[in-house]
Design a protein around this motif. Sequence first.
Motif, mmCIF file in Angstrom:
data_model
loop_
_atom_site.group_PDB
_atom_site.id
_atom_site.type_symbol
_atom_site.label_atom_id
_atom_site.label_comp_id
_atom_site.label_asym_id
_atom_site.label_seq_id
_atom_site.Cartn_x
_atom_site.Cartn_y
_atom_site.Cartn_z
ATOM 1 N N LEU A 72 0.812 -1.215 0.000
ATOM 2 C CA LEU A 72 0.000 0.000 0.000
ATOM 3 C C LEU A 72 0.847 1.269 0.000
ATOM 4 C CD1 LEU A 72 -3.004 -0.609 2.447
ATOM 5 C CD2 LEU A 72 -3.122 -0.043 0.027
ATOM 6 N N ILE A 73 2.142 1.131 0.271
ATOM 7 C CA ILE A 73 2.991 2.312 0.444
ATOM 8 C C ILE A 73 4.178 2.297 -0.512
ATOM 9 C CG2 ILE A 73 4.386 3.640 2.075
ATOM 10 C CD1 ILE A 73 2.641 2.657 4.311
ATOM 11 N N GLN A 74 4.351 3.404 -1.226
ATOM 12 C CA GLN A 74 5.481 3.591 -2.122
ATOM 13 C C GLN A 74 6.403 4.663 -1.538
ATOM 14 O OE1 GLN A 74 5.979 1.872 -5.053
ATOM 15 N NE2 GLN A 74 4.105 0.688 -4.734
ATOM 16 N N SER A 75 7.698 4.391 -1.544
ATOM 17 C CA SER A 75 8.698 5.333 -1.044
ATOM 18 C C SER A 75 9.347 6.047 -2.234
ATOM 19 C CB SER A 75 9.763 4.592 -0.233
ATOM 20 O OG SER A 75 10.801 5.473 0.155
ATOM 21 N N LEU A 76 9.237 7.382 -2.247
ATOM 22 C CA LEU A 76 9.800 8.174 -3.341
ATOM 23 C C LEU A 76 10.872 9.106 -2.801
ATOM 24 C CD1 LEU A 76 6.508 9.237 -5.189
ATOM 25 C CD2 LEU A 76 7.965 7.296 -5.704
ATOM 26 N N ILE A 77 12.099 8.917 -3.248
ATOM 27 C CA ILE A 77 13.202 9.814 -2.902
ATOM 28 C C ILE A 77 13.392 10.747 -4.090
ATOM 29 C CG2 ILE A 77 15.573 9.991 -2.097
ATOM 30 C CD1 ILE A 77 13.648 8.265 -0.321
ATOM 31 N N VAL A 78 13.046 12.011 -3.901
ATOM 32 C CA VAL A 78 13.043 12.964 -5.016
ATOM 33 C C VAL A 78 14.173 13.972 -4.826
ATOM 34 C CG1 VAL A 78 11.685 14.633 -6.311
ATOM 35 C CG2 VAL A 78 10.549 12.689 -5.214
ATOM 36 N N LEU A 79 15.100 13.977 -5.785
ATOM 37 C CA LEU A 79 16.251 14.873 -5.729
ATOM 38 C C LEU A 79 16.114 16.010 -6.734
ATOM 39 C CD1 LEU A 79 17.510 11.705 -5.215
ATOM 40 C CD2 LEU A 79 19.369 13.176 -4.499
ATOM 41 N N SER A 80 16.895 17.040 -6.518
ATOM 42 C CA SER A 80 16.869 18.223 -7.364
ATOM 43 C C SER A 80 17.246 17.894 -8.808
ATOM 44 C CB SER A 80 17.838 19.268 -6.796
ATOM 45 O OG SER A 80 18.106 20.270 -7.738
ATOM 46 N N ASP A 81 16.691 18.659 -9.751
ATOM 47 C CA ASP A 81 17.075 18.514 -11.156
ATOM 48 C C ASP A 81 18.510 18.970 -11.394
ATOM 49 O OD1 ASP A 81 14.592 17.517 -11.844
ATOM 50 O OD2 ASP A 81 13.772 19.482 -12.375
ATOM 51 N N ASP A 82 19.088 19.678 -10.410
ATOM 52 C CA ASP A 82 20.460 20.185 -10.540
ATOM 53 C C ASP A 82 21.521 19.124 -10.260
ATOM 54 O OD1 ASP A 82 19.559 22.734 -11.144
ATOM 55 O OD2 ASP A 82 19.465 23.322 -9.041
ATOM 56 N N CYS A 83 21.093 17.970 -9.750
ATOM 57 C CA CYS A 83 22.068 16.909 -9.462
ATOM 58 C C CYS A 83 22.078 15.900 -10.607
ATOM 59 C CB CYS A 83 21.742 16.216 -8.139
ATOM 60 S SG CYS A 83 20.380 15.019 -8.236
ATOM 61 N N GLU A 84 23.021 14.988 -10.546
ATOM 62 C CA GLU A 84 23.089 13.894 -11.520
ATOM 63 C C GLU A 84 23.191 12.583 -10.758
ATOM 64 O OE1 GLU A 84 25.702 12.351 -15.377
ATOM 65 O OE2 GLU A 84 25.982 14.379 -14.595
ATOM 66 N N LEU A 85 22.247 11.685 -11.001
ATOM 67 C CA LEU A 85 22.239 10.383 -10.340
ATOM 68 C C LEU A 85 23.196 9.464 -11.097
ATOM 69 C CD1 LEU A 85 18.387 10.007 -9.720
ATOM 70 C CD2 LEU A 85 20.118 11.006 -8.221
ATOM 71 N N LYS A 86 24.418 9.346 -10.577
ATOM 72 C CA LYS A 86 25.465 8.616 -11.300
ATOM 73 C C LYS A 86 25.333 7.103 -11.155
ATOM 74 C CE LYS A 86 28.496 10.111 -13.254
ATOM 75 N NZ LYS A 86 28.627 10.460 -14.689
#
Length: 230
Positions: free
Chosen positions: A146-160
Amino acid sequence: MLVFILLFIPLFIFYTNYKEYNRSRYRKVSNHTYWETFFDKGNSGEYYIYRRLEQLKISKLLLTNLYIPKKDGSTTEIDLLIITKYGFFVVESKNYQGWIFGDEKHRQWTQTFPNKKKFKFFNPIWQNKGHISALKEVLGVTEDSLIQSLIVLSDDCELKKITVTSDNVHVLKKNRLNSTIKQILTRSSTKLTAEDIKNYYHILRPYIRASKEVQEVHIQKINEKLQRKS
């Protein structure tokens, strides 16, 4: 003329931001003033995520800054919570820049800049897991799906390099938020009734717009934990 333009542009940006802020429900639900929002890095990142979620064309309740009680008497703060008939989306907002490296199973993540400087920060998935645990306890929810975990980072970063193994955990940049939620919803089936949502909201209502005293105690408890670990 140049002086006029240099003065006009910042005033125009201020006016536009101020007008949009007053149109958004964020001011009402967060109890933050314009100045508290735009001159605080964390609040401003949270506000822009809230604005994006307002544009999500699904039936939803959108709550922010919930101070949920924990078993040890302290509180945990949920940045943003979306309640839909498909379940709950718990959003942890991180306004980081640079390159981000992290693994769901590791306690520390790394932020790296072009000048080679590196900084460690606590795994936001673990942080949100604590929020979700407190939320489930107060709502009496036992079903993980029932629960989704969303880690939302800035558009200024890059998820390497981000490694996630849990199906209900998602690490993404802000510009992918609404499309990610839509993708999750396409794989979901209706699980909550309108009455369920109403009941959950009434349970959570006392934890919205916490008093300054509650917020100060929350920060004090966090500082005490950090001192014990140092």
